[in-house]
Write a protein that holds these residues in place. Structure first.
Motif, PDB file in Angstrom:
ATOM      1  N   MET A  90       0.846  -1.190   0.000  1.00  0.00           N
ATOM      2  CA  MET A  90       0.000   0.000   0.000  1.00  0.00           C
ATOM      3  C   MET A  90       0.885   1.245   0.000  1.00  0.00           C
ATOM      4  SD  MET A  90      -3.397  -0.402   2.376  1.00  0.00           S
ATOM      5  CE  MET A  90      -2.782  -1.253   3.804  1.00  0.00           C
ATOM      6  N   ASN A  91       0.404   2.290  -0.632  1.00  0.00           N
ATOM      7  CA  ASN A  91       1.118   3.556  -0.575  1.00  0.00           C
ATOM      8  C   ASN A  91       0.619   4.368   0.621  1.00  0.00           C
ATOM      9  OD1 ASN A  91      -1.244   5.020  -1.291  1.00  0.00           O
ATOM     10  ND2 ASN A  91      -0.818   4.762  -3.463  1.00  0.00           N
ATOM     11  N   ASP A  92       1.236   5.524   0.864  1.00  0.00           N
ATOM     12  CA  ASP A  92       0.887   6.335   2.037  1.00  0.00           C
ATOM     13  C   ASP A  92      -0.582   6.745   2.048  1.00  0.00           C
ATOM     14  OD1 ASP A  92       3.388   6.178   3.140  1.00  0.00           O
ATOM     15  OD2 ASP A  92       4.015   8.190   2.547  1.00  0.00           O
ATOM     16  N   GLU A  93      -1.111   7.114   0.909  1.00  0.00           N
ATOM     17  CA  GLU A  93      -2.507   7.545   0.848  1.00  0.00           C
ATOM     18  C   GLU A  93      -3.445   6.395   1.213  1.00  0.00           C
ATOM     19  OE1 GLU A  93      -5.231  10.285   0.980  1.00  0.00           O
ATOM     20  OE2 GLU A  93      -3.137  10.741   0.563  1.00  0.00           O
ATOM     21  N   GLU A  94      -3.133   5.202   0.775  1.00  0.00           N
ATOM     22  CA  GLU A  94      -3.948   4.040   1.111  1.00  0.00           C
ATOM     23  C   GLU A  94      -3.877   3.729   2.606  1.00  0.00           C
ATOM     24  OE1 GLU A  94      -3.832   1.435  -2.996  1.00  0.00           O
ATOM     25  OE2 GLU A  94      -2.002   1.547  -1.796  1.00  0.00           O
ATOM     26  N   TRP A  95      -2.709   3.907   3.219  1.00  0.00           N
ATOM     27  CA  TRP A  95      -2.572   3.712   4.669  1.00  0.00           C
ATOM     28  C   TRP A  95      -3.409   4.734   5.430  1.00  0.00           C
ATOM     29  CZ3 TRP A  95      -1.246  -0.523   6.846  1.00  0.00           C
ATOM     30  CH2 TRP A  95      -0.327  -1.384   6.261  1.00  0.00           C
ATOM     31  N   LYS A  96      -3.443   5.971   4.962  1.00  0.00           N
ATOM     32  CA  LYS A  96      -4.255   7.010   5.617  1.00  0.00           C
ATOM     33  C   LYS A  96      -5.731   6.644   5.569  1.00  0.00           C
ATOM     34  CE  LYS A  96      -1.036  10.729   4.603  1.00  0.00           C
ATOM     35  NZ  LYS A  96      -0.785  11.923   3.783  1.00  0.00           N
ATOM     36  N   VAL A  97      -6.187   6.172   4.425  1.00  0.00           N
ATOM     37  CA  VAL A  97      -7.591   5.762   4.283  1.00  0.00           C
ATOM     38  C   VAL A  97      -7.881   4.580   5.207  1.00  0.00           C
ATOM     39  CG1 VAL A  97      -9.285   4.768   2.685  1.00  0.00           C
ATOM     40  CG2 VAL A  97      -7.826   6.667   1.944  1.00  0.00           C
ATOM     41  N   TYR A  98      -6.971   3.638   5.266  1.00  0.00           N
ATOM     42  CA  TYR A  98      -7.128   2.470   6.139  1.00  0.00           C
ATOM     43  C   TYR A  98      -7.226   2.899   7.605  1.00  0.00           C
ATOM     44  CZ  TYR A  98      -6.080  -2.205   8.025  1.00  0.00           C
ATOM     45  OH  TYR A  98      -6.122  -3.400   8.697  1.00  0.00           O
ATOM     46  N   ALA A  99      -6.326   3.783   8.030  1.00  0.00           N
ATOM     47  CA  ALA A  99      -6.330   4.267   9.415  1.00  0.00           C
ATOM     48  C   ALA A  99      -7.623   5.007   9.727  1.00  0.00           C
ATOM     49  CB  ALA A  99      -5.123   5.174   9.652  1.00  0.00           C
ATOM     50  N   LYS A 100      -8.026   5.881   8.820  1.00  0.00           N
ATOM     51  CA  LYS A 100      -9.263   6.649   8.998  1.00  0.00           C
ATOM     52  C   LYS A 100     -10.454   5.713   9.137  1.00  0.00           C
ATOM     53  CE  LYS A 100     -10.869   8.466   5.231  1.00  0.00           C
ATOM     54  NZ  LYS A 100     -11.147   9.357   4.093  1.00  0.00           N
ATOM     55  N   ASN A 101     -10.550   4.729   8.271  1.00  0.00           N
ATOM     56  CA  ASN A 101     -11.687   3.812   8.303  1.00  0.00           C
ATOM     57  C   ASN A 101     -11.705   2.955   9.567  1.00  0.00           C
ATOM     58  OD1 ASN A 101     -12.678   4.803   5.900  1.00  0.00           O
ATOM     59  ND2 ASN A 101     -11.715   3.225   4.655  1.00  0.00           N
ATOM     60  N   LEU A 102     -10.536   2.531  10.028  1.00  0.00           N
ATOM     61  CA  LEU A 102     -10.482   1.755  11.271  1.00  0.00           C
ATOM     62  C   LEU A 102     -10.993   2.559  12.462  1.00  0.00           C
ATOM     63  CD1 LEU A 102      -7.081  -0.153  11.058  1.00  0.00           C
ATOM     64  CD2 LEU A 102      -9.361  -1.143  11.105  1.00  0.00           C
ATOM     65  N   LEU A 103     -10.543   3.810  12.564  1.00  0.00           N
ATOM     66  CA  LEU A 103     -10.962   4.632  13.700  1.00  0.00           C
ATOM     67  C   LEU A 103     -12.445   4.977  13.597  1.00  0.00           C
ATOM     68  CD1 LEU A 103     -10.235   5.916  16.317  1.00  0.00           C
ATOM     69  CD2 LEU A 103      -9.257   7.845  15.084  1.00  0.00           C
ATOM     70  N   LYS A 104     -12.914   5.302  12.409  1.00  0.00           N
ATOM     71  CA  LYS A 104     -14.336   5.587  12.230  1.00  0.00           C
ATOM     72  C   LYS A 104     -15.189   4.367  12.570  1.00  0.00           C
ATOM     73  CE  LYS A 104     -14.509   9.260   8.795  1.00  0.00           C
ATOM     74  NZ  LYS A 104     -15.015   9.631   7.462  1.00  0.00           N
ATOM     75  N   ALA A 105     -14.720   3.185  12.197  1.00  0.00           N
ATOM     76  CA  ALA A 105     -15.456   1.958  12.501  1.00  0.00           C
ATOM     77  C   ALA A 105     -15.577   1.749  14.004  1.00  0.00           C
ATOM     78  CB  ALA A 105     -14.784   0.762  11.843  1.00  0.00           C
ATOM     79  N   GLU A 106     -14.505   2.013  14.742  1.00  0.00           N
ATOM     80  CA  GLU A 106     -14.555   1.870  16.202  1.00  0.00           C
ATOM     81  C   GLU A 106     -15.528   2.863  16.815  1.00  0.00           C
ATOM     82  OE1 GLU A 106     -13.391  -0.304  18.586  1.00  0.00           O
ATOM     83  OE2 GLU A 106     -12.977  -1.432  16.769  1.00  0.00           O
ATOM     84  N   LEU A 107     -15.519   4.083  16.329  1.00  0.00           N
ATOM     85  CA  LEU A 107     -16.464   5.082  16.842  1.00  0.00           C
ATOM     86  C   LEU A 107     -17.895   4.636  16.572  1.00  0.00           C
ATOM     87  CD1 LEU A 107     -14.687   8.408  15.802  1.00  0.00           C
ATOM     88  CD2 LEU A 107     -14.743   7.350  18.063  1.00  0.00           C
ATOM     89  N   THR A 108     -18.143   4.153  15.369  1.00  0.00           N
ATOM     90  CA  THR A 108     -19.476   3.673  15.007  1.00  0.00           C
ATOM     91  C   THR A 108     -19.873   2.468  15.852  1.00  0.00           C
ATOM     92  OG1 THR A 108     -19.224   4.476  12.754  1.00  0.00           O
ATOM     93  CG2 THR A 108     -20.889   2.778  13.110  1.00  0.00           C
ATOM     94  N   ARG A 109     -18.945   1.536  16.026  1.00  0.00           N
ATOM     95  CA  ARG A 109     -19.210   0.330  16.816  1.00  0.00           C
ATOM     96  C   ARG A 109     -19.628   0.683  18.245  1.00  0.00           C
ATOM     97  NH1 ARG A 109     -16.608  -3.244  14.485  1.00  0.00           N
ATOM     98  NH2 ARG A 109     -14.569  -2.282  14.526  1.00  0.00           N
ATOM     99  N   HIS A 110     -19.071   1.755  18.760  1.00  0.00           N
ATOM    100  CA  HIS A 110     -19.390   2.172  20.130  1.00  0.00           C
ATOM    101  C   HIS A 110     -20.453   3.261  20.177  1.00  0.00           C
ATOM    102  CE1 HIS A 110     -16.345  -0.251  22.144  1.00  0.00           C
ATOM    103  NE2 HIS A 110     -15.615  -0.045  21.065  1.00  0.00           N
ATOM    104  N   GLY A 111     -20.991   3.619  19.013  1.00  0.00           N
ATOM    105  CA  GLY A 111     -22.076   4.598  18.960  1.00  0.00           C
ATOM    106  C   GLY A 111     -21.655   5.990  19.386  1.00  0.00           C
TER     107      GLY A 111
END
Length: 72
Positions: free
Chosen positions: A1-22
């Motif tokens: 993955m390139n840097d931009e793809e890692w940023k998207v991955y990190a963003k999505n992981l954190l957003k998913a955790e926030l969503t999971r916890h409401g």
């Protein structure tokens, strides 16, 4: 993955955790501030949506939302 793809991955992981916890960004800011971490809605929104945050911020967010585990 390139840097931009890692940023998207990190963003999505954190957003998913926030969503999971409401937890919205507004609620996250309140929880972080209650922990003594000085953040604003604007700063949290920018960090997460850019995907440019350090691991300390991730840990702070996970602690704030009460996450006991984190899956990659």
């Amino acid at each position: 993955m390139n840097d931009e793809e890692w940023k998207v991955y990190a963003k999505n992981l954190l957003k998913a955790e926030l969503t999971r916890h409401g937890v919205s960004y507004e609620a996250l800011v309140d929880k972080l501030n209650a922990m003594g971490i000085d953040e604003t809605y604007h700063s949290v929104n920018n960090k997460i949506n850019r995907g440019t945050f350090n691991f300390v911020f991730v840990l702070q967010c996970l602690k704030a939302v009460g996450a006991n585990d984190f899956r990659l």
